[in-house]
Write a protein that holds these residues in place. Sequence first.
Motif, PDB file in Angstrom:
ATOM      1  N   LYS A  33     -19.423   7.729 -10.065  1.00  0.00           N
ATOM      2  CA  LYS A  33     -19.974   8.780 -10.935  1.00  0.00           C
ATOM      3  C   LYS A  33     -21.488   8.960 -10.775  1.00  0.00           C
ATOM      4  O   LYS A  33     -21.952  10.094 -10.577  1.00  0.00           O
ATOM      5  N   PRO A  34     -22.317   7.909 -10.853  1.00  0.00           N
ATOM      6  CA  PRO A  34     -23.762   8.125 -10.684  1.00  0.00           C
ATOM      7  C   PRO A  34     -24.128   8.582  -9.279  1.00  0.00           C
ATOM      8  O   PRO A  34     -25.111   9.320  -9.098  1.00  0.00           O
ATOM      9  N   ASP A  35     -23.351   8.179  -8.280  1.00  0.00           N
ATOM     10  CA  ASP A  35     -23.624   8.613  -6.905  1.00  0.00           C
ATOM     11  C   ASP A  35     -23.333  10.106  -6.739  1.00  0.00           C
ATOM     12  O   ASP A  35     -24.064  10.815  -6.042  1.00  0.00           O
ATOM     13  N   ILE A  36     -22.283  10.577  -7.392  1.00  0.00           N
ATOM     14  CA  ILE A  36     -21.951  11.999  -7.346  1.00  0.00           C
ATOM     15  C   ILE A  36     -23.070  12.816  -7.968  1.00  0.00           C
ATOM     16  O   ILE A  36     -23.499  13.843  -7.422  1.00  0.00           O
ATOM     17  N   ASP A  37     -23.578  12.357  -9.104  1.00  0.00           N
ATOM     18  CA  ASP A  37     -24.681  13.068  -9.758  1.00  0.00           C
ATOM     19  C   ASP A  37     -25.920  13.068  -8.867  1.00  0.00           C
ATOM     20  O   ASP A  37     -26.617  14.092  -8.766  1.00  0.00           O
ATOM     21  N   ALA A  38     -26.204  11.950  -8.217  1.00  0.00           N
ATOM     22  CA  ALA A  38     -27.370  11.886  -7.323  1.00  0.00           C
ATOM     23  C   ALA A  38     -27.218  12.848  -6.152  1.00  0.00           C
ATOM     24  O   ALA A  38     -28.176  13.524  -5.754  1.00  0.00           O
ATOM     25  N   LEU A  39     -26.019  12.934  -5.595  1.00  0.00           N
ATOM     26  CA  LEU A  39     -25.770  13.865  -4.491  1.00  0.00           C
ATOM     27  C   LEU A  39     -25.983  15.303  -4.950  1.00  0.00           C
ATOM     28  O   LEU A  39     -26.603  16.111  -4.238  1.00  0.00           O
ATOM     29  N   PHE A  40     -25.508  15.651  -6.127  1.00  0.00           N
ATOM     30  CA  PHE A  40     -25.731  16.997  -6.667  1.00  0.00           C
ATOM     31  C   PHE A  40     -27.225  17.242  -6.900  1.00  0.00           C
ATOM     32  O   PHE A  40     -27.749  18.304  -6.561  1.00  0.00           O
ATOM     33  N   LYS A  41     -27.891  16.262  -7.476  1.00  0.00           N
ATOM     34  CA  LYS A  41     -29.306  16.406  -7.808  1.00  0.00           C
ATOM     35  C   LYS A  41     -30.158  16.671  -6.572  1.00  0.00           C
ATOM     36  O   LYS A  41     -31.100  17.486  -6.607  1.00  0.00           O
ATOM     37  N   PHE A  42     -29.827  16.011  -5.464  1.00  0.00           N
ATOM     38  CA  PHE A  42     -30.609  16.170  -4.242  1.00  0.00           C
ATOM     39  C   PHE A  42     -30.070  17.265  -3.324  1.00  0.00           C
ATOM     40  O   PHE A  42     -30.535  17.409  -2.193  1.00  0.00           O
ATOM     41  N   GLY A  43     -29.098  18.025  -3.806  1.00  0.00           N
ATOM     42  CA  GLY A  43     -28.651  19.201  -3.068  1.00  0.00           C
ATOM     43  C   GLY A  43     -27.513  18.995  -2.085  1.00  0.00           C
ATOM     44  O   GLY A  43     -27.164  19.922  -1.354  1.00  0.00           O
ATOM     45  N   TYR A  44     -26.897  17.817  -2.085  1.00  0.00           N
ATOM     46  CA  TYR A  44     -25.783  17.556  -1.166  1.00  0.00           C
ATOM     47  C   TYR A  44     -24.465  17.885  -1.874  1.00  0.00           C
ATOM     48  O   TYR A  44     -23.644  17.006  -2.155  1.00  0.00           O
ATOM     49  N   PHE A  45     -24.290  19.172  -2.141  1.00  0.00           N
ATOM     50  CA  PHE A  45     -23.173  19.600  -2.966  1.00  0.00           C
ATOM     51  C   PHE A  45     -21.818  19.293  -2.327  1.00  0.00           C
ATOM     52  O   PHE A  45     -20.892  18.845  -3.004  1.00  0.00           O
ATOM     53  N   GLN A  46     -21.714  19.576  -1.025  1.00  0.00           N
ATOM     54  CA  GLN A  46     -20.414  19.373  -0.377  1.00  0.00           C
ATOM     55  C   GLN A  46     -20.021  17.898  -0.381  1.00  0.00           C
ATOM     56  O   GLN A  46     -18.855  17.544  -0.602  1.00  0.00           O
ATOM     57  N   TYR A  47     -21.000  16.998  -0.174  1.00  0.00           N
ATOM     58  CA  TYR A  47     -20.705  15.567  -0.199  1.00  0.00           C
ATOM     59  C   TYR A  47     -20.348  15.103  -1.609  1.00  0.00           C
ATOM     60  O   TYR A  47     -19.470  14.257  -1.806  1.00  0.00           O
ATOM     61  N   GLY A  48     -21.045  15.656  -2.614  1.00  0.00           N
ATOM     62  CA  GLY A  48     -20.748  15.294  -3.995  1.00  0.00           C
ATOM     63  C   GLY A  48     -19.336  15.683  -4.394  1.00  0.00           C
ATOM     64  O   GLY A  48     -18.630  14.910  -5.045  1.00  0.00           O
ATOM     65  N   LEU A  49     -18.897  16.882  -3.983  1.00  0.00           N
ATOM     66  CA  LEU A  49     -17.550  17.325  -4.322  1.00  0.00           C
ATOM     67  C   LEU A  49     -16.489  16.531  -3.571  1.00  0.00           C
ATOM     68  O   LEU A  49     -15.431  16.210  -4.117  1.00  0.00           O
ATOM     69  N   LEU A  50     -16.770  16.212  -2.317  1.00  0.00           N
ATOM     70  CA  LEU A  50     -15.831  15.386  -1.552  1.00  0.00           C
ATOM     71  C   LEU A  50     -15.675  14.003  -2.185  1.00  0.00           C
ATOM     72  O   LEU A  50     -14.567  13.473  -2.293  1.00  0.00           O
ATOM     73  N   LEU A  51     -16.789  13.426  -2.612  1.00  0.00           N
ATOM     74  CA  LEU A  51     -16.731  12.111  -3.245  1.00  0.00           C
ATOM     75  C   LEU A  51     -16.027  12.199  -4.597  1.00  0.00           C
ATOM     76  O   LEU A  51     -15.277  11.289  -4.977  1.00  0.00           O
ATOM     77  N   ALA A  52     -16.259  13.297  -5.330  1.00  0.00           N
ATOM     78  CA  ALA A  52     -15.579  13.484  -6.613  1.00  0.00           C
ATOM     79  C   ALA A  52     -14.070  13.573  -6.418  1.00  0.00           C
ATOM     80  O   ALA A  52     -13.290  13.021  -7.201  1.00  0.00           O
ATOM     81  N   LYS A  53     -13.651  14.262  -5.361  1.00  0.00           N
ATOM     82  CA  LYS A  53     -12.225  14.371  -5.064  1.00  0.00           C
ATOM     83  C   LYS A  53     -11.639  12.992  -4.711  1.00  0.00           C
ATOM     84  O   LYS A  53     -10.551  12.629  -5.170  1.00  0.00           O
ATOM     85  N   ALA A  54     -12.385  12.234  -3.896  1.00  0.00           N
ATOM     86  CA  ALA A  54     -11.928  10.894  -3.523  1.00  0.00           C
ATOM     87  C   ALA A  54     -11.863   9.981  -4.746  1.00  0.00           C
ATOM     88  O   ALA A  54     -10.931   9.170  -4.889  1.00  0.00           O
ATOM     89  N   TRP A  55     -12.823  10.107  -5.632  1.00  0.00           N
ATOM     90  CA  TRP A  55     -12.865   9.316  -6.871  1.00  0.00           C
ATOM     91  C   TRP A  55     -11.650   9.626  -7.737  1.00  0.00           C
ATOM     92  O   TRP A  55     -10.962   8.716  -8.230  1.00  0.00           O
ATOM     93  N   ALA A  56     -11.353  10.925  -7.907  1.00  0.00           N
ATOM     94  CA  ALA A  56     -10.209  11.326  -8.725  1.00  0.00           C
ATOM     95  C   ALA A  56      -8.896  10.836  -8.110  1.00  0.00           C
ATOM     96  O   ALA A  56      -8.005  10.341  -8.813  1.00  0.00           O
ATOM     97  N   ASN A  57      -8.776  10.971  -6.788  1.00  0.00           N
ATOM     98  CA  ASN A  57      -7.550  10.533  -6.111  1.00  0.00           C
ATOM     99  C   ASN A  57      -7.360   9.021  -6.223  1.00  0.00           C
ATOM    100  O   ASN A  57      -6.243   8.527  -6.429  1.00  0.00           O
ATOM    101  N   SER A  58      -8.455   8.284  -6.077  1.00  0.00           N
ATOM    102  CA  SER A  58      -8.383   6.830  -6.182  1.00  0.00           C
ATOM    103  C   SER A  58      -7.975   6.399  -7.583  1.00  0.00           C
ATOM    104  O   SER A  58      -7.146   5.500  -7.758  1.00  0.00           O
ATOM    105  N   TYR A  59      -8.530   7.054  -8.582  1.00  0.00           N
ATOM    106  CA  TYR A  59      -8.194   6.720  -9.965  1.00  0.00           C
ATOM    107  C   TYR A  59      -6.724   7.013 -10.240  1.00  0.00           C
ATOM    108  O   TYR A  59      -6.034   6.250 -10.935  1.00  0.00           O
ATOM    109  N   LYS A  60      -6.226   8.124  -9.670  1.00  0.00           N
ATOM    110  CA  LYS A  60      -4.830   8.492  -9.873  1.00  0.00           C
ATOM    111  C   LYS A  60      -3.892   7.471  -9.225  1.00  0.00           C
ATOM    112  O   LYS A  60      -2.841   7.123  -9.783  1.00  0.00           O
ATOM    113  N   VAL A  61      -4.263   6.980  -8.038  1.00  0.00           N
ATOM    114  CA  VAL A  61      -3.454   5.962  -7.370  1.00  0.00           C
ATOM    115  C   VAL A  61      -3.400   4.685  -8.207  1.00  0.00           C
ATOM    116  O   VAL A  61      -2.342   4.050  -8.341  1.00  0.00           O
TER     117      VAL A  61
END
Length: 272
Positions: A33-61
Amino acid sequence: AVRYIALRALYFDHNSDTAVVASSFPKPVASSKPDIDALFKFGYFQYGLLLAKAWANSYKVDTGSSRPGGNDLFFDSLQHLLETYLLPAALQTADDNPRPTLDQVHAGLDCTETGISASQVVAGRSCRSADVQKQVLSAATMSLVRKLTLMYTSGETPIALDVASIFVEQGQALPAWLEQLLTGAAVGSPNGLFVFAEACMVVASTLSALDKDGKSRDERAASRLPEKGDIDYVPYNSIDLLWNLIEVVSNKGVLAESQKKKVLEARDQMEK
């Protein structure tokens, strides 16, 4: 792999705290979660969304659900990106900030799957050359907001309603594309009628005494776990916004009588 690639981009950014980023590398995806926010803050939107998707998928597993506390991890992250970083930049309401850069917004546009490409972004005219760069960045960021909204809006995840609420809170008129989406007039995008009706049904189902299998909450109380998303809660402001937007759309005369009846019936069901 996704987490490593995302953190690597952040680590080599000269504005980031490399010590903090380096400490994140050995941590599990669950701590993203804090890494996703940092990626968004520094403008790496595509990486932040990819990590958010991976985070959600991992939690679901791990738990069987991607909705701890009733909130979907990926869509919470997307909502945070739009509300905290993209819309303030697009509406020029944010404090002066070196991020995102125009190149970063273009990268975000190029990495999304549908809609406008970066080369199609056009800013409005300006009589002052000093304003041109700011207007171009604002126009490009709004294009990214549009693409993400069109891509992820559905009855279950009404991103368009969240975006509309920001415009309303800022006292800004809704852009034509958003109004068209919400009224069902947007070509090649989710139908606004479907979004409204489905959103009402999701609210009604969430707050209903019965679950999707027809069983009462009391009957399944022992198996309902908050960490698996078994929370019966919808923010009041979201319900109010949905109700008010339906009222606006129904009064605009853009819906056929049969469509208007269906939406109003869905809203009535939500109120019961």
